[in-house]
Design an enzyme around this catalytic site. Structure first.
Site, PDB file in Angstrom:
ATOM      1  N   HIS A 328      25.699  44.333  70.004  1.00 55.53           N
ATOM      2  CA  HIS A 328      24.519  44.671  70.798  1.00 55.53           C
ATOM      3  C   HIS A 328      24.373  43.734  71.997  1.00 55.53           C
ATOM      4  CE1 HIS A 328      22.124  41.189  69.491  1.00 55.53           C
ATOM      5  NE2 HIS A 328      22.553  41.427  68.245  1.00 55.53           N
ATOM      6  N   CYS A 346      25.546  38.723  64.453  1.00 58.67           N
ATOM      7  CA  CYS A 346      25.915  39.827  65.343  1.00 58.67           C
ATOM      8  C   CYS A 346      27.104  39.459  66.226  1.00 58.67           C
ATOM      9  CB  CYS A 346      24.762  40.167  66.280  1.00 58.67           C
ATOM     10  SG  CYS A 346      23.479  41.169  65.576  1.00 58.67           S
TER      11      CYS A 346
END
Length: 429
Positions: A328, A346
């Site tokens: 992301h 992430c």
């Protein structure tokens, strides 16, 4: 219900001679030697046991039995096929006097049985019988739901099968597995894996071919699974694959390289999980894409107000695990991207790069992480980690080729998704 059993006579030209007289030439000539090669009607030569005595559906708890009567010739071959194309397995005695089925009859269907015989002179005969079978003995039937939904996917997308009731014994699992078929064009070798008693996954030895057509079907309808559990009809599934798109993140190098059909199409600076929050190593598959996600640390057990707490709006989020691991946009860590790992797990990148990645990949595309120092991606329960099992281990999860399940019966799919479905990956603040 049609009248059953119903007989169909297979008559050769020789049977017409009495009525046709001199007109026998209509059968192709007057050479009696040629006429003798046509099969005779073996109606008086074979008996079909209970299937041949009345019009009631045949019971499921007894084998189909065919015998040669009065010692006049012998049975040479028997084929019994139901309306779904299931062939009924059977055994023919060495002397050709008896054939009996060795597998359960399919429930609620019609069988067509063809018997080949020969008489004492070696001349061939045929006999055909059609009969119906009784419905399943209980209303409980095993249904199969295939996944994913129809559409186009990446080459890493597994086929899934969810069962409506648990199947635990290896023998029963083998019955189910033999009735589930997956075919692809181009063709590729693959196998089922029993994740638990109600879930199976199917994948090829390697990734699916690009631009393939894949179809999953079930022939379980009416088939006895075990006890009073019989299979039900199921809706088939058809999907296709797109380009072979694989993204590889090297956590030690802080970069992600993206390949389409083996050719590198982008090299992106990224940041991955910091010590204590390392990104999982291994192969994952894109699960879904969300253009906006509000990520909260409280959903993963991080106390509010702690140094690791967060509540952030996140854009261009491509999900790869149910526990909340995403690729992301992380504009707050641009200074570390390509140089250091500072996230909570992430793969973070610039907003422009994340939007490009979001627009480029689709569900089923492969996302791999190497050199993170983190835990290995789970094969099941937290997304599609199927590809982290080598082919020999994968085959051990087949009830036909292996033991039926290498992970036991832990209901991994349901429990993991229920617990972590709402969790979000932890971006660094």
């Amino acid at each position: 219900m049609n009248d059953t059993p119903r007989y169909r006579t297979v008559a050769g030209c020789a049977l017409l001679l009495a009525s046709l007289g001199a007109g026998a030439a209509a059968c192709g000539g007057t050479d009696s030697g040629k006429l003798s090669t046509h099969p005779y009607d073996a109606a008086d030569q074979v008996s079909f046991g209970t299937a041949g005595h009345d019009k009631k559906p045949v019971a499921l708890n007894k084998p189909l039995e065919i015998t040669a009567k009065d010692g006049d010739g012998r049975i040479t071959d028997v084929t019994a096929v139901d309306t779904a194309g299931h062939h009924l397995a059977g055994e023919l005695a060495a002397d050709g006097m008896r054939w009996h089925s060795t597998a359960p009859l399919t429930a609620g269907t019609r069988y067509t049985v063809r018997v080949a015989t020969e008489n004492d002179d070696g001349k061939p005969g045929t006999r055909t019988l059609s009969f119906d079978t009784a419905p399943p003995p209980s209303s409980k039937q095993l249904k199969v739901t295939f996944g994913p939904e129809g559409g186009e996917y990446g080459v890493g997308e597994p086929i899934t099968a969810k069962l409506s009731a648990p199947v635990k014994s290896q023998a029963a699992r083998a019955v189910v597995e033999r009735s589930l078929k997956v075919t692809s064009v181009p063709a590729t070798e693959g196998s089922w894996y029993w994740v638990d008693s109600t879930h199976l996954h199917y994948r090829p030895q390697q990734y699916w071919p690009s631009h393939a057509s894949i179809r999953a079907t079930s022939n379980l309808g009416g088939v006895k699974v075990e006890g009073k559990l019989y299979g039900a009809a199921s809706k088939p599934l058809g999907i296709t694959t797109g380009d072979r798109l694989i993204a590889v993140t090297d956590a030690a190098e802080h970069r992600m390289k993206v390949y389409r059909d083996g050719k590198e199409i982008n090299d992106l600076p990224v940041t991955t999980g910091k010590p204590g929050f390392e990104t999982r190593d291994g192969i994952k598959v894109v699960l879904e894409k969300q253009s906006f996600v509000q990520m909260k640390s409280s959903t993963v057990g991080i106390a509010a107000g702690s140094s690791d707490s967060y509540d952030l709006p996140v854009h261009w989020a491509t999900r790869v695990t149910w526990s909340g691991e995403y690729v992301h946009a992380a504009p707050w860590s641009v200074g570390s991207q390509g140089a250091a790992n500072v996230s909570h797990g992430c793969v973070g990148m610039s907003t422009d790069d994340a939007e490009w990645f979001f627009d480029t990949v689709r569900p089923g595309d492969v996302v791999q992480v190497v050199n993170s120092g983190g835990d290995e991606m789970e094969p099941f329960g937290n997304g599609y980690g199927d590809w982290n099992l080598d082919w020999k281990k994968w085959q051990k999860g087949s009830a036909i080729q292996g033991g039926g399940s290498a992970t036991g019966d832990k209901s991994a799919v349901n429990s993991s998704q229920n617990v972590v479905q709402a969790s979000r990956l932890r971006p660094a603040v």
